[in-house]
Design a protein around this motif. Structure first.
Motif: not given
Length: 68
Positions: A12-38
Motif C-alpha cells: 500500500a505504501a508503494a502504491g501511495a508513493l507511485l501515486a504521488v510521483s505523477f502530476p500534479p504532485v510530481g515527486l518523480w523520485w517517489a516512483a523509484i522508491a515505490a518500485i524498490a519497495l514493491l
C-alpha cells in the motif's frame, strides 16, 4: 519471513508513493522508491521461494476420449 500484514502495508505504501510521483504532485523520485519497495515486499526472502512442479501425464498415454 516478513509477516503478511507487513507485506500488505508495504504494498500500500508503494502504491501511495507511485501515486504521488505523477502530476500534479510530481515527486518523480517517489516512483523509484515505490518500485524498490514493491520489489522488496514481493520478493521471497532467504530461499523460501515456492517451486513449481510439473504435472505427470496420466497413465495410459494420451488422455483423450475413449471410443469403444
Amino acid at each position: 519471513m516478513i509477516p503478511v500484514l507487513l507485506r500488505v502495508v508495504g504494498a500500500a505504501a508503494a502504491g501511495a508513493l507511485l501515486a504521488v510521483s505523477f502530476p500534479p504532485v510530481g515527486l518523480w523520485w517517489a516512483a523509484i522508491a515505490a518500485i524498490a519497495l514493491l520489489v522488496v515486499v514481493l520478493s521471497p526472502l532467504r530461499g523460501s521461494a515456492p517451486r513449481a512442479r510439473a504435472r505427470r501425464p496420466p497413465r495410459g498415454g494420451g488422455g483423450g476420449a475413449r471410443v469403444g
